[in-house]
Scaffold this motif. Structure first.
Motif, PDB file in Angstrom:
ATOM      1  N   ILE A 223       0.838  -1.200   0.000  1.00  0.00           N
ATOM      2  CA  ILE A 223       0.000   0.000   0.000  1.00  0.00           C
ATOM      3  C   ILE A 223       0.873   1.250   0.000  1.00  0.00           C
ATOM      4  CG2 ILE A 223      -1.706   1.351   1.273  1.00  0.00           C
ATOM      5  CD1 ILE A 223      -2.835  -1.226   2.371  1.00  0.00           C
ATOM      6  N   VAL A 224       1.890   1.257   0.853  1.00  0.00           N
ATOM      7  CA  VAL A 224       2.796   2.407   0.919  1.00  0.00           C
ATOM      8  C   VAL A 224       3.417   2.679  -0.450  1.00  0.00           C
ATOM      9  CG1 VAL A 224       4.972   3.243   1.891  1.00  0.00           C
ATOM     10  CG2 VAL A 224       3.294   2.119   3.370  1.00  0.00           C
ATOM     11  N   ASP A 225       3.768   1.625  -1.156  1.00  0.00           N
ATOM     12  CA  ASP A 225       4.420   1.775  -2.460  1.00  0.00           C
ATOM     13  C   ASP A 225       3.496   2.371  -3.519  1.00  0.00           C
ATOM     14  OD1 ASP A 225       6.730   0.733  -1.394  1.00  0.00           O
ATOM     15  OD2 ASP A 225       6.392  -1.299  -2.160  1.00  0.00           O
ATOM     16  N   THR A 226       2.175   2.294  -3.314  1.00  0.00           N
ATOM     17  CA  THR A 226       1.250   2.864  -4.300  1.00  0.00           C
ATOM     18  C   THR A 226       1.086   4.370  -4.146  1.00  0.00           C
ATOM     19  OG1 THR A 226      -0.757   2.578  -2.937  1.00  0.00           O
ATOM     20  CG2 THR A 226      -0.068   0.705  -4.308  1.00  0.00           C
ATOM     21  N   ALA A 227       1.623   4.930  -3.070  1.00  0.00           N
ATOM     22  CA  ALA A 227       1.404   6.354  -2.794  1.00  0.00           C
ATOM     23  C   ALA A 227       2.081   7.256  -3.815  1.00  0.00           C
ATOM     24  CB  ALA A 227       1.879   6.694  -1.387  1.00  0.00           C
ATOM     25  N   GLY A 228       3.195   6.833  -4.381  1.00  0.00           N
ATOM     26  CA  GLY A 228       3.868   7.654  -5.373  1.00  0.00           C
ATOM     27  C   GLY A 228       4.666   8.785  -4.747  1.00  0.00           C
ATOM     28  N   PRO A 229       5.184   9.695  -5.567  1.00  0.00           N
ATOM     29  CA  PRO A 229       6.093  10.746  -5.077  1.00  0.00           C
ATOM     30  C   PRO A 229       5.443  11.739  -4.121  1.00  0.00           C
ATOM     31  CG  PRO A 229       5.492  11.128  -7.378  1.00  0.00           C
ATOM     32  CD  PRO A 229       5.003   9.760  -7.031  1.00  0.00           C
ATOM     33  N   THR A 230       4.122  11.883  -4.168  1.00  0.00           N
ATOM     34  CA  THR A 230       3.462  12.842  -3.270  1.00  0.00           C
ATOM     35  C   THR A 230       3.295  12.292  -1.861  1.00  0.00           C
ATOM     36  OG1 THR A 230       1.232  12.053  -3.795  1.00  0.00           O
ATOM     37  CG2 THR A 230       2.164  13.791  -5.205  1.00  0.00           C
ATOM     38  N   GLY A 231       3.364  10.977  -1.722  1.00  0.00           N
ATOM     39  CA  GLY A 231       3.122  10.369  -0.421  1.00  0.00           C
ATOM     40  C   GLY A 231       1.659  10.327  -0.040  1.00  0.00           C
ATOM     41  N   LEU A 232       0.781  10.638  -0.991  1.00  0.00           N
ATOM     42  CA  LEU A 232      -0.654  10.677  -0.717  1.00  0.00           C
ATOM     43  C   LEU A 232      -1.355   9.474  -1.337  1.00  0.00           C
ATOM     44  CD1 LEU A 232      -1.340  14.468  -1.400  1.00  0.00           C
ATOM     45  CD2 LEU A 232      -1.088  13.341   0.821  1.00  0.00           C
ATOM     46  N   LEU A 233      -2.411   9.028  -0.668  1.00  0.00           N
ATOM     47  CA  LEU A 233      -3.187   7.892  -1.147  1.00  0.00           C
ATOM     48  C   LEU A 233      -4.525   8.352  -1.706  1.00  0.00           C
ATOM     49  CD1 LEU A 233      -2.650   5.329   1.759  1.00  0.00           C
ATOM     50  CD2 LEU A 233      -1.634   5.230  -0.528  1.00  0.00           C
ATOM     51  N   SER A 234      -4.938   7.699  -2.757  1.00  0.00           N
ATOM     52  CA  SER A 234      -6.259   7.940  -3.320  1.00  0.00           C
ATOM     53  C   SER A 234      -7.281   7.066  -2.599  1.00  0.00           C
ATOM     54  CB  SER A 234      -6.254   7.600  -4.813  1.00  0.00           C
ATOM     55  OG  SER A 234      -5.941   6.222  -4.980  1.00  0.00           O
ATOM     56  N   GLU A 235      -8.495   7.125  -3.068  1.00  0.00           N
ATOM     57  CA  GLU A 235      -9.556   6.276  -2.529  1.00  0.00           C
ATOM     58  C   GLU A 235      -9.399   4.838  -3.017  1.00  0.00           C
ATOM     59  OE1 GLU A 235     -14.428   6.527  -2.304  1.00  0.00           O
ATOM     60  OE2 GLU A 235     -13.406   7.304  -4.068  1.00  0.00           O
ATOM     61  N   GLU A 236      -9.120   4.693  -4.313  1.00  0.00           N
ATOM     62  CA  GLU A 236      -9.042   3.380  -4.940  1.00  0.00           C
ATOM     63  C   GLU A 236      -7.712   3.201  -5.666  1.00  0.00           C
ATOM     64  OE1 GLU A 236     -12.482   2.494  -7.419  1.00  0.00           O
ATOM     65  OE2 GLU A 236     -13.573   4.134  -6.473  1.00  0.00           O
ATOM     66  N   TYR A 237      -7.449   1.945  -6.031  1.00  0.00           N
ATOM     67  CA  TYR A 237      -6.242   1.639  -6.796  1.00  0.00           C
ATOM     68  C   TYR A 237      -6.564   0.539  -7.796  1.00  0.00           C
ATOM     69  CZ  TYR A 237      -1.389   0.545  -7.922  1.00  0.00           C
ATOM     70  OH  TYR A 237      -0.201   0.346  -8.578  1.00  0.00           O
ATOM     71  N   ASP A 238      -6.148   0.753  -9.037  1.00  0.00           N
ATOM     72  CA  ASP A 238      -6.336  -0.235 -10.095  1.00  0.00           C
ATOM     73  C   ASP A 238      -5.067  -1.076 -10.190  1.00  0.00           C
ATOM     74  OD1 ASP A 238      -6.542  -1.697 -12.427  1.00  0.00           O
ATOM     75  OD2 ASP A 238      -7.340  -0.046 -13.627  1.00  0.00           O
ATOM     76  N   PRO A 239      -5.101  -2.335  -9.746  1.00  0.00           N
ATOM     77  CA  PRO A 239      -3.884  -3.150  -9.743  1.00  0.00           C
ATOM     78  C   PRO A 239      -3.456  -3.608 -11.136  1.00  0.00           C
ATOM     79  CG  PRO A 239      -5.751  -4.475  -9.057  1.00  0.00           C
ATOM     80  CD  PRO A 239      -6.258  -3.069  -9.201  1.00  0.00           C
ATOM     81  N   ILE A 240      -4.359  -3.533 -12.108  1.00  0.00           N
ATOM     82  CA  ILE A 240      -4.020  -3.936 -13.476  1.00  0.00           C
ATOM     83  C   ILE A 240      -3.274  -2.806 -14.189  1.00  0.00           C
ATOM     84  CG2 ILE A 240      -4.893  -4.805 -15.663  1.00  0.00           C
ATOM     85  CD1 ILE A 240      -5.321  -6.669 -13.240  1.00  0.00           C
ATOM     86  N   ALA A 241      -3.880  -1.620 -14.181  1.00  0.00           N
ATOM     87  CA  ALA A 241      -3.252  -0.460 -14.821  1.00  0.00           C
ATOM     88  C   ALA A 241      -2.213   0.202 -13.921  1.00  0.00           C
ATOM     89  CB  ALA A 241      -4.319   0.557 -15.211  1.00  0.00           C
ATOM     90  N   GLU A 242      -2.188  -0.201 -12.643  1.00  0.00           N
ATOM     91  CA  GLU A 242      -1.269   0.360 -11.649  1.00  0.00           C
ATOM     92  C   GLU A 242      -1.409   1.880 -11.570  1.00  0.00           C
ATOM     93  OE1 GLU A 242       2.623  -1.094 -12.663  1.00  0.00           O
ATOM     94  OE2 GLU A 242       2.271  -2.999 -11.627  1.00  0.00           O
ATOM     95  N   ARG A 243      -2.637   2.319 -11.328  1.00  0.00           N
ATOM     96  CA  ARG A 243      -2.888   3.750 -11.200  1.00  0.00           C
ATOM     97  C   ARG A 243      -3.931   3.993 -10.118  1.00  0.00           C
ATOM     98  NH1 ARG A 243      -6.728   5.496 -16.368  1.00  0.00           N
ATOM     99  NH2 ARG A 243      -8.363   3.936 -16.022  1.00  0.00           N
ATOM    100  N   SER A 244      -3.887   5.193  -9.566  1.00  0.00           N
ATOM    101  CA  SER A 244      -4.850   5.589  -8.544  1.00  0.00           C
ATOM    102  C   SER A 244      -6.171   5.969  -9.190  1.00  0.00           C
ATOM    103  CB  SER A 244      -4.309   6.775  -7.738  1.00  0.00           C
ATOM    104  OG  SER A 244      -3.135   6.412  -7.045  1.00  0.00           O
ATOM    105  N   LEU A 245      -7.261   5.732  -8.456  1.00  0.00           N
ATOM    106  CA  LEU A 245      -8.597   6.073  -8.925  1.00  0.00           C
ATOM    107  C   LEU A 245      -9.382   6.716  -7.783  1.00  0.00           C
ATOM    108  CD1 LEU A 245      -9.554   2.757 -10.789  1.00  0.00           C
ATOM    109  CD2 LEU A 245      -8.873   4.914 -11.866  1.00  0.00           C
TER     110      LEU A 245
END
Length: 266
Positions: A223-245
């Protein structure tokens, strides 16, 4: 709806307004009363205004817990007897009783027997032997990550085989890599959505409760690794496209992550 315009990445339909104000969500009382319990523990007292809120919510649960509702996810469908909503009704009464005992407040004598009645109702009707899990609702065999709260809330002991089986079932059906979907059922909306970081946090906490610390640590790091350079988390995450939603940033994604960090560091 606005049929002529697409949403982000072609999402449809584009809606104006929110139907939640026309829905019944009986889960809302539990988290508020639990918050009062945490606040009392932190300050060593319960303010009169907070106790009035607790008693009002316990009274509302007493009058309506047995009704079907639209559930935590505000689905645009017929009301059902959602397991999570029943669990939160139980939480309302359980925490109200404990606040009264700890801080010298007078509990309604009906709260304890009603709390026990709701618990028995959830265990009897929420567990589906053919699925080997507590399901979304009494009606149906579909799974929902929110049903993890049967054990997270303390309604049943985490060592109970039924909770452990529920964790396994939700992991198998709803987890995809670094994320956990709310559910897989048809909710009447076109297209697919991402997994919810909050649901992944619930699974981490469930892993810890049943002694699967390695899996909890691994999912936390993912989960931490999905935050990206901003360090912020979105509501959802697409594990196929590897992008925040979804909404970004999303407060409850961060609250879930913070709670898991506290539990893992304890």
């Amino acid at each position: 709806m606005i049929d002529s315009l697409p949403g982000y990445a072609g999402s449809r339909p584009v809606r104006v307004g929110n139907l939640a104000d026309q829905q019944v969500q009986l889960d809302v009382f539990g988290p508020v009363v639990e918050l009062v319990a945490h606040l009392a523990q932190a300050t060593g007292r319960v303010r009169d205004v907070d106790w009035q809120l607790v008693t009002a919510m316990a009274s509302a649960v007493s009058q309506r817990w047995f009704e079907p509702d639209h559930g935590i996810w505000e689905e645009r469908d017929v009301p059902r007897h959602h397991v999570y909503s029943k669990v939160m009704c139980w939480v309302t009464l359980d925490r109200a009783v404990k606040i009264a005992e700890a801080y010298g407040r007078e509990a309604d004598p009906s709260w304890v027997p009603l709390r026990d009645q709701i618990s028995q109702d959830v265990v009897k009707n929420g567990w589906h032997p053919d699925v080997q899990a507590f399901t979304t609702a009494y009606e149906g065999s579909d799974l929902d990550a929110a049903s993890l709260h049967v054990g997270l809330s303390g309604l049943i002991d985490p060592s109970d085989e039924r909770f452990q089986a529920t964790v396994t079932a939700i992991e198998a059906e709803l987890r995809s890599g670094s994320t956990v979907y709310r559910y897989r059922r048809d909710d009447g909306l076109p297209g697919d959505e991402g997994g919810f970081h909050l649901c992944a946090a619930w699974l981490i906490e469930s892993y810890l409760l049943i002694g699967r610390r390695t899996e909890a640590e691994e999912l936390f790091q993912q989960i931490v690794d999905t935050a990206g350079p901003t360090g912020l988390l979105s509501e959802e995450y697409d594990p196929i496209a590897e992008r925040s939603l979804g909404n970004h940033p999303q407060a409850y994604s961060h609250l879930g992550l913070i709670r898991c960090a506290q539990l893992l560091s304890a």
